[in-house]
Design an enzyme around this catalytic site. Structure first.
Site, PDB file in Angstrom:
ATOM      1  CG  ASP A 437      -1.949  -1.095   1.252  1.00 48.89           C
ATOM      2  OD1 ASP A 437      -1.993  -1.870   0.289  1.00 48.89           O
ATOM      3  OD2 ASP A 437      -2.717  -1.189   2.233  1.00 48.89           O
ATOM      4  CG  HIS A 441      -0.134   3.981   3.741  1.00 54.23           C
ATOM      5  ND1 HIS A 441       0.115   3.631   5.044  1.00 54.23           N
ATOM      6  CD2 HIS A 441      -0.943   3.007   3.262  1.00 54.23           C
ATOM      7  CE1 HIS A 441      -0.527   2.508   5.351  1.00 54.23           C
ATOM      8  NE2 HIS A 441      -1.166   2.109   4.279  1.00 54.23           N
ATOM      9  CD  GLU A 513      -9.929  -3.714  -0.647  1.00 53.63           C
ATOM     10  OE1 GLU A 513     -10.373  -4.811  -0.265  1.00 53.63           O
ATOM     11  OE2 GLU A 513      -9.503  -2.859   0.153  1.00 53.63           O
ATOM     12  CD  GLU A 517      -7.425   4.425  -0.467  1.00 58.06           C
ATOM     13  OE1 GLU A 517      -7.319   3.180  -0.500  1.00 58.06           O
ATOM     14  OE2 GLU A 517      -7.445   5.073   0.588  1.00 58.06           O
TER      15      GLU A 517
END
Ligand SMILES: *[C@@H]1O[C@H](CO)[C@@H](O)[C@H](O)[C@H]1NC(C)=O
Ligand SMILES: *[C@@H]1O[C@H](CO)[C@@H](O)[C@H](O)[C@H]1NC(C)=O
Ligand SMILES: *[C@@H]1O[C@H](CO)[C@@H](O)[C@H](O)[C@H]1NC(C)=O
Ligand SMILES: *[C@@H]1O[C@H](CO)[C@@H](O)[C@H](O)[C@H]1NC(C)=O
Ligand SMILES: *[C@@H]1O[C@H](CO)[C@@H](O)[C@H](O)[C@H]1NC(C)=O
Ligand SMILES: *[C@@H]1O[C@H](CO)[C@@H](O)[C@H](O)[C@H]1NC(C)=O
Ligand SMILES: *[C@@H]1O[C@H](CO)[C@@H](O)[C@H](O)[C@H]1NC(C)=O
Ligand SMILES: *[C@@H]1O[C@H](CO)[C@@H](O)[C@H](O)[C@H]1NC(C)=O
Length: 683
Positions: A437, A441, A513, A517
């Site tokens: 991720d 972030h 996912e 983002e």
């Protein structure tokens, strides 16, 4: 203020203060490229991880002094025992016990998921190997390939999209070609440089060798005479077609590596290095085909098709391809602007939301949620600019200054950022310390930094080295020992989207996912480029934003008339939950399939100007919302998740969406009423 890692607070602040190079802090807004060399870069304090694997188990020694890929298409081959399969289109590849298995996967599908199934159709090894070893070696890798050596005799060029698996036999040995199926037929051409192997499951494999090779069948194994040279394996995807001559014709040119080059805006060029003779035949996925530039340098072989979870892979001849996207304009504000008559309502919300900002009372110390709070506040400054109400900006500015601190650590083993919690626990900060991720972030911090550098250029100049070092963690373009970070940590240059999963072995390969983002990460990097007047960063950030959006629309957004996935999956799903290399799931990491508001929300948040581009297809937005609405009738559905459903409703039915939005009693931790009203009044 850095209230998070109290033990490292002092160190971080110290480093922050002393490491700003005088030359950079006094430079005004000069343009730099994003390929900065190691010594120019801000260095985060070194962290000692207790959870990271040792890359030297699989990477050859000449590779381990450079940063290494942590989210790549071949990650399974270099972690744990290295024996989990990976998808090197169109085959699944597994390396185990000095043998390499090749599988042309079947696809299983129902309404819950669609997945490729590994069966070892062809196993390749050295006959009677007295010393099989568990570990293979990765001797090189590139954007589009990885070279896997089974010491000392076999070298496999695993090049993505090659219809042939190419094996270089480095010394004279007898090969063993085994299968779990029956061998029904084995026929060769007259000079024994081509064989046709018919298997009991109906598959026909073609074997091509660089020189004559004698093959003898022994049960379900084929043993070769001593041989050195190149041998290639290709599945004949359709038994009774004219495809065999096509595969014959291109069998003597083999790719050994491939790179993706960005030399024009909004275009990516693939270039393969080849050996042998003749033209290169590769396979393109549906997104490649859509973006492939219509010039004369490549030729699409429509008849040659391999099935794949990503849609049909189609033959393309040419050792260099150019793919172009329409330009995506990265902007600070909405395209149409907020309706004048609704300014008062937006301003009221803004005043309340800004009043609630308190840097001394951050509700979280987790890097992901903390970043969302930073970005949420940063939006308020831009909304204030859009509705011409600058009075609130000083407070937002102060909040951002107090909350944005470069609170990451540097891991020397793989070459990248980690967090303190992530260095101690594999699941700390959602696995940030094992390279999960990162773009998610860091994307939120980059958004905050871009906005703060815009509204406070003095701060921007002071912290530019830190800002660039954060961005380069996942957006470095260079590679080799002079880079501090691996090349494009998350972005997959063949699939043209990012992977979020880091150093964990998964049967289905990497996964991602939230596409929204991911888009946020590259969009925010481009905004940072705008704040720092760095056109190269704007260009690369915009290109990756455009690609990530294309990929989301191709593989995550499931339209009612979609034919890429099987009918039962399409019927039940308007959007993919977790997308894996090898699987499309309807569940999320944090929610079951039937709680659809989570599935919609995680593909929409954060709500930004770029969301307009991601959901530019109004008809699809409507399909997705209507599919989701029944879930909102459940007891206890979160207001924050409802918000994203109504935001998308606003794309095609503004009035209804506005009523729903005004009635919300809360918002996602990265969202706010101001942002919701800004969105709806700028549709
Ligand atoms: C982070 O917050 C959790 C609870 O929210 C707390 O248990 C933990 O000690 C905090 N960690 C640090 C490093 O402050
Ligand atoms: C082989 O890989 C394992 C990890 O799977 C590692 O522990 C071991 O040291 C490696 N062996 C060699 C010779 O690199
Ligand atoms: C590894 O391969 C050797 C022969 O190549 C075989 O004897 C041995 O049983 C295999 N080990 C496993 C665990 O499959
Ligand atoms: C889909 O198949 C899997 C594996 O067989 C099974 O566990 C799951 O329940 C199936 N889903 C549905 C909706 O039938
Ligand atoms: C690393 O060394 C191997 C030999 O062990 C060589 O084949 C390979 O090309 C080298 N890779 C790079 C990137 O230099
Ligand atoms: C082929 O390799 C797989 C591991 O990928 C192994 O499970 C299987 O037994 C092997 N089959 C044969 C016939 O060697
Ligand atoms: C801190 O924030 C929490 C909610 O996150 C709130 O309930 C509390 O009143 C705040 N405390 C102060 C001192 O502002
Ligand atoms: C407003 O929201 C409440 C729940 O918070 C719901 O019960 C009510 O039906 C909503 N009203 C409208 C007009 O949608």
């Amino acid at each position: 203020m850095l209230i998070i890692f109290s033990s490292s607070l002092l160190l971080l602040l110290l480093v922050t203060t002393i490491c700003i190079s005088p030359s950079l802090s006094t430079t005004t807004t000069t343009t730099t490229t994003i390929n900065r060399r190691k010594h120019d870069l801000f260095t985060f304090p070194e962290g000692q991880s207790t959870v990271l694997p040792d890359p030297s188990s699989f990477f050859s020694p000449n590779l381990t002094s450079s940063p290494l890929p942590t989210n790549s298409f071949f990650q399974n081959l270099v972690i744990e025992q290295g024996d989990q399969h990976e998808y090197i289109h169109p085959y699944l590849i597994k390396s185990f016990n000095s043998s390499l298995s090749l599988s042309y996967p079947s696809i299983f599908s129902n309404s819950s998921f669609t997945q490729q199934v590994f069966t070892p159709d062809i196993n390749i090894s050295v006959s009677n190997n007295p010393n099989p070893t568990k570990n293979h070696t990765i001797s090189s890798f590139s954007d589009l390939s990885v070279t896997l050596d089974i010491q000392p005799s076999l070298r496999f060029f695993l090049v993505r999209g090659s219809p042939y698996l190419t094996c270089q036999v480095l010394e004279k040995v007898s090969l063993s070609i085994a299968t779990v199926h029956n061998i029904v037929g084995l026929v060769s051409n007259s000079d024994k440089t081509k064989y046709k192997v018919v298997l009991g499951n109906g598959q026909i494999w073609l074997l091509y060798s660089s020189s004559s090779i004698g093959l003898t069948r022994k049960g379900s194994t084929v043993i070769s005479d001593d041989f050195s040279g190149v041998i290639r394996f290709a599945l004949l995807p359709n038994a009774d077609s004219k495809l065999e001559p096509v595969l014959d014709r291109f069998s003597s040119c083999y790719p050994v590596s491939g790179s993706a080059v960005f030399d024009d805006s909004f275009s990516v060029k693939y270039k393969w290095d080849t050996e042998g003779s003749g033209d290169l035949l590769m396979l393109a996925n549906p997104l490649h085909i859509r973006l492939l530039d219509d010039d004369d340098s490549v030729k699409v072989v429509d008849d040659l098709k391999y099935k794949s979870i990503d849609g049909e892979l189609v033959g393309v001849v040419g050792s260099s391809w150019v793919m172009k996207t329409d330009p995506v304009k990265v902007t600070w504000y909405s395209t149409k602007g907020v309706e004048k008559e609704s300014y008062p309502e937006v301003i009221d919300a803004l005043v309340q939301d800004v009043k609630g900002l308190d840097s001394n009372n951050m509700s979280t110390n987790a890097s992901y949620f903390y970043g969302k709070l930073v970005a949420r506040a940063a939006r308020m400054a831009l909304i204030a600019e859009e509705v011409d109400y600058v009075d609130v900006i000083p407070k937002v500015k102060q909040y951002l200054k107090d909350t944005i601190e470069p609170w990451f650590l540097y891991d020397n083993s793989w070459g990248g950022l980690i967090t303190l919690q992530g260095s101690k626990h594999r699941d700390g900060d959602f696995g940030f310390g094992i390279y999960n991720d990162h773009h998610f972030h860091i994307g939120y911090y980059l958004y905050g930094i871009a906005v703060l550098a815009k509204i406070d250029p003095v701060w921007g100049r002071k912290y530019r080295p830190q800002a660039y070092s954060l961005m380069l963690d996942f957006m470095t373009l260079s590679s080799g020992p002079n880079s501090k970070y691996t090349r494009l940590r998350c972005f997959d240059l063949w699939n043209l989207h990012s992977w979020a999963a880091g150093l964990t072995e998964f049967e289905n390969g990497r996964n991602q996912e939230s596409t929204s983002e991911a888009v946020n990460a590259y969009y925010s990097a481009a905004l940072m480029g705008m704040a720092y007047e760095d056109p190269h960063l704007v260009e690369v950030g915009s290109l990756l934003t455009a690609m990530e959006i294309h990929a989301a629309q191709t593989w995550w957004h499931v339209k009612e008339d979609d034919t890429l996935y099987a009918a039962d999956f399409v019927q039940a799903n308007r959007v993919v939950g977790i997308l894996w290399q090898n699987k499309r799931d309807s569940v999320l990491w944090f929610a079951p399939a039937d709680q659809k508001e989570f599935r919609l929300g995680i593909q929409v948040l954060p709500l930004l100007p770029i969301t307009e581009v991601l959901f530019s297809d109004k008809e699809y937005a409507k399909q997705l919302v209507e599919w989701t609405l029944p879930s909102l009738k459940r007891e206890g559905v979160g207001e924050g998740w409802k918000g994203f459903v109504y935001a998308l409703e606003g794309v095609y039915d503004k009035e209804n969406a506005l009523t729903n939005i005004r009635n919300l009693t809360g918002h996602d931790d990265g969202n706010s009423l101001s942002n919701m009203l800004w969105w709806i009044f700028s549709r």
